[in-house]
Design a protein around this motif. Structure first.
Motif, PDB file in Angstrom:
ATOM      1  N   ILE A  84     -14.798   8.651   7.141  1.00 34.88           N
ATOM      2  CA  ILE A  84     -13.607   9.322   7.648  1.00 34.88           C
ATOM      3  C   ILE A  84     -13.498  10.686   6.981  1.00 34.88           C
ATOM      4  N   ASN A  85     -13.312  11.714   7.792  1.00 33.14           N
ATOM      5  CA  ASN A  85     -13.126  13.061   7.264  1.00 33.14           C
ATOM      6  C   ASN A  85     -11.702  13.200   6.741  1.00 33.14           C
ATOM      7  N   SER A  86     -11.573  13.549   5.463  1.00 38.17           N
ATOM      8  CA  SER A  86     -10.252  13.640   4.843  1.00 38.17           C
ATOM      9  C   SER A  86      -9.516  14.927   5.188  1.00 38.17           C
ATOM     10  N   ASN A 124      -1.345  13.873   5.134  1.00 37.68           N
ATOM     11  CA  ASN A 124      -0.909  14.663   6.280  1.00 37.68           C
ATOM     12  C   ASN A 124      -2.089  15.058   7.173  1.00 37.68           C
ATOM     13  N   GLN A 125      -3.204  15.457   6.555  1.00 41.09           N
ATOM     14  CA  GLN A 125      -4.386  15.805   7.341  1.00 41.09           C
ATOM     15  C   GLN A 125      -4.942  14.596   8.084  1.00 41.09           C
ATOM     16  N   LEU A 126      -4.942  13.430   7.432  1.00 39.36           N
ATOM     17  CA  LEU A 126      -5.458  12.232   8.076  1.00 39.36           C
ATOM     18  C   LEU A 126      -4.550  11.768   9.207  1.00 39.36           C
ATOM     19  N   SER A 127      -3.229  11.934   9.042  1.00 40.04           N
ATOM     20  CA  SER A 127      -2.291  11.438  10.051  1.00 40.04           C
ATOM     21  C   SER A 127      -2.354  12.220  11.352  1.00 40.04           C
ATOM     22  N   ILE A 128      -2.934  13.424  11.326  1.00 40.20           N
ATOM     23  CA  ILE A 128      -3.075  14.206  12.551  1.00 40.20           C
ATOM     24  C   ILE A 128      -4.152  13.607  13.463  1.00 40.20           C
ATOM     25  N   ARG A 129      -5.184  12.989  12.852  1.00 44.83           N
ATOM     26  CA  ARG A 129      -6.312  12.469  13.630  1.00 44.83           C
ATOM     27  C   ARG A 129      -6.325  10.948  13.740  1.00 44.83           C
ATOM     28  N   HIS A 130      -5.473  10.260  12.954  1.00 44.83           N
ATOM     29  CA  HIS A 130      -5.456   8.796  12.972  1.00 44.83           C
ATOM     30  C   HIS A 130      -4.039   8.311  13.229  1.00 44.83           C
ATOM     31  N   VAL A 201      -5.559   4.264   6.415  1.00 49.83           N
ATOM     32  CA  VAL A 201      -5.582   4.676   5.010  1.00 49.83           C
ATOM     33  C   VAL A 201      -4.188   4.458   4.446  1.00 49.83           C
ATOM     34  N   ALA A 202      -4.123   3.899   3.241  1.00 53.99           N
ATOM     35  CA  ALA A 202      -2.857   3.696   2.537  1.00 53.99           C
ATOM     36  C   ALA A 202      -2.975   4.278   1.139  1.00 53.99           C
ATOM     37  N   ILE A 203      -1.903   4.885   0.654  1.00 49.99           N
ATOM     38  CA  ILE A 203      -1.862   5.518  -0.665  1.00 49.99           C
ATOM     39  C   ILE A 203      -0.800   4.810  -1.497  1.00 49.99           C
ATOM     40  N   ILE A 204      -1.185   4.361  -2.685  1.00 48.64           N
ATOM     41  CA  ILE A 204      -0.277   3.675  -3.605  1.00 48.64           C
ATOM     42  C   ILE A 204      -0.018   4.605  -4.786  1.00 48.64           C
TER      43      ILE A 204
END
Length: 501
Positions: A84-86, A124-130, A201-204
């Motif tokens: 996955i491209n970040s 934010n970058q990932l949420s644009i494509r996923h 993707v999840a961030i803790i």
């Protein structure tokens, strides 16, 4: 409910002990045993004796051996999993080419260094494509995250290529980022949200603030961190969710919590940097899907973190100003070559024993090089103060910087200027030899790309001949001194000024 008992758990290795010791009996580290209260419960235990007797009875029967759930190594397919491209090339480089689905990535760093900023921008970058990206904040409320996101321009509609937004123009459609935020510290609620939302993707943020209700200890303790990470790993592997876990660091710079935490995850990254400087280094310490010791370089600006496309220019000072005691080296971090300027200052000491100080350079390497220069070259440095620093504060730990460090020290001692168009690459042995180093081709290509004209390298080193560099091979440190620091200093300065004109 079983009877509560007190145990002492080592915060370094996770070993348990029934009584307190000043030194951990397992790893030998002092002052790491922490008291915790746990409940004894027989639920879920199995009889080891019964299992062993069952195995013996099965062994007596002459039945053909066959696997139960294991498979042959040859039956496993070699399917390459797409990454996955970040959205950040520097982060993808450190991860080994992108984010691996279903992996666990642990990011540690000092407080305020920018871990949350980096991950929020990445989310934010990932949420644009996923379609589904989850940001779990156990340290901030939703309003606090919103205020920080407004400053970073996170969560807004995506602007067009000119950065002007859509402004009601249908010819430039925008997409709302699919970023979900969960301010929660209860681990069970987080696990239920992961199983329900199933994000890519999840961030803790962060693992030290999560709390597992079944464990009678405070958040951030050894057992809490270990069990929370283990539970998150099981859900992530089962649902194929990529997890980014933020970890606090101790005053020694290691990730707080048990050492087993770094063994559970797939990748361990450290976010480093001087809080008084603008640049930040993202360094890979462990990576099951790529090379270790890769670095990514970012710069802290008013709207967050920006990538540094050419890090060599960042760690090179103004080469137009010629100053004694400077030398240029090419350092390799993983597969990246970075040109760094080393600065040295040698001056008479005012104390009984001379001072030695380093910034970004290994202190023991400096002591060794000073001893070699005095013994093999004859330069009296035992009664002089010596200070060595790398421009920009980049940590240069590899032996290939030895030759540049030695030349900078000699240039400061003789008050001479090393040609700023020259790079020095080589390791110095105790006998004064200049030893071979690895990745010489990458180093020379980086130097040629930045406009250097000459390189002093170890004799016997292989290198390409079409780089446009004058390659000078030496096998002794005294030969490198003669070549790098000519006696006729004035003529050398005039030549440099003519080339600049």
């Amino acid at each position: 409910m079983g009877k509560a008992r007190t145990v002492y758990i080592c915060s370094s290795c996770g070993a348990e002990s029934s009584q307190w010791f000043g030194k951990c009996p397992s790893c030998g580290v002092y002052g790491t045993l922490e008291e915790e209260i746990c409940n004894n419960s027989n639920n879920g235990n199995f009889s080891r004796a019964g299992w062993q007797s069952q195995s013996r009875n099965q062994a007596k029967k002459e039945t053909p051996a066959q696997p139960r759930i294991s498979v042959k190594f040859s039956d496993i397919t070699e399917e390459e999993q797409p990454r996955i491209n970040s959205g950040y090339h520097e982060l993808d480089r450190v991860l080994g080419g992108g984010i691996v689905p279903g992996s666990l990535v642990l990011i540690g760093g000092d407080p305020g260094i920018g871990k949350s900023t980096l991950l929020l921008q990445t989310a934010n970058q990932l949420s644009i494509r996923h379609p589904r990206i989850l940001y779990v904040s156990a340290e901030e409320s939703g309003q606090q995250i919103k205020l920080r996101a407004s400053r970073l321009k996170v969560g807004r509609l995506e602007n067009d290529s000119n950065g002007n937004g859509n402004n009601g123009n249908e010819n430039h459609p925008t997409h709302e980022p699919n970023l979900y935020v969960l301010p929660e510290t209860d681990l069970e609620e987080i696990l239920r949200e992961l199983e329900s939302l199933k994000p890519q993707v999840a961030i803790i943020d962060s693992i030290q603030t999560l709390h597992f209700a079944t464990i009678n200890s405070a958040p951030g303790s050894v057992s809490q961190v270990r069990e929370c990470t283990s539970a998150l790993m099981q859900v992530a592997k089962r649902e194929n969710i990529t997890l980014f876990i933020v970890g606090h660091v101790t005053k020694e710079g290691a990730i707080a919590g048990p050492r087993v935490l770094e063994h559970l995850v797939d990748t361990v990254l450290y976010f480093e940097g001087d809080r008084y400087a603008s640049h930040r280094l993202l360094r890979s310490v462990k990576n099951r899907f790529g090379a270790t010791h890769e670095i990514g370089i970012f710069e802290m600006v008013d709207h967050g973190l920006d990538e540094v496309t050419n890090p060599s220019e960042l760690f090179l000072s103004n080469r137009d100003e010629q100053a004694p005691g400077t030398a240029t080296i090419v350092s390799c971090e993983g597969t990246r070559s970075i040109v760094v300027e080393l600065q040295a200052l040698v001056s008479p000491t005012s104390y009984t024993s001379p001072r030695r100080s380093t910034t970004g350079v290994d202190y023991n390497r400096l002591q060794q090089i000073l001893a070699v220069l005095e013994k093999r070259v004859g330069i009296p440095l035992s009664k002089l103060d010596a200070y060595v620093a790398s421009a920009g504060g980049l940590a240069v730990e590899e032996p290939a910087a030895d030759l540049g460090m030695a030349i900078a020290i000699v240039a400061s001692f003789r008050d001479r200027v090393v040609d700023p168009r020259t790079v020095l690459i080589g390791e110095i042995g105790l006998g004064g030899q200049v030893r071979l180093v690895s990745q010489m081709e990458l180093r020379l290509k980086e130097a040629a790309k930045l406009g250097f004209k000459r390189a002093i390298v170890p004799k016997g080193q292989t290198y390409p001949s079409d780089l446009g560099l004058e390659i000078i091979c030496v096998n002794k440190v005294i030969q490198a001194i003669v070549v790098a620091i000519p006696n006729n200093q004035n003529e050398n300065e005039n030549d440099f000024q003519e080339d600049e004109e």
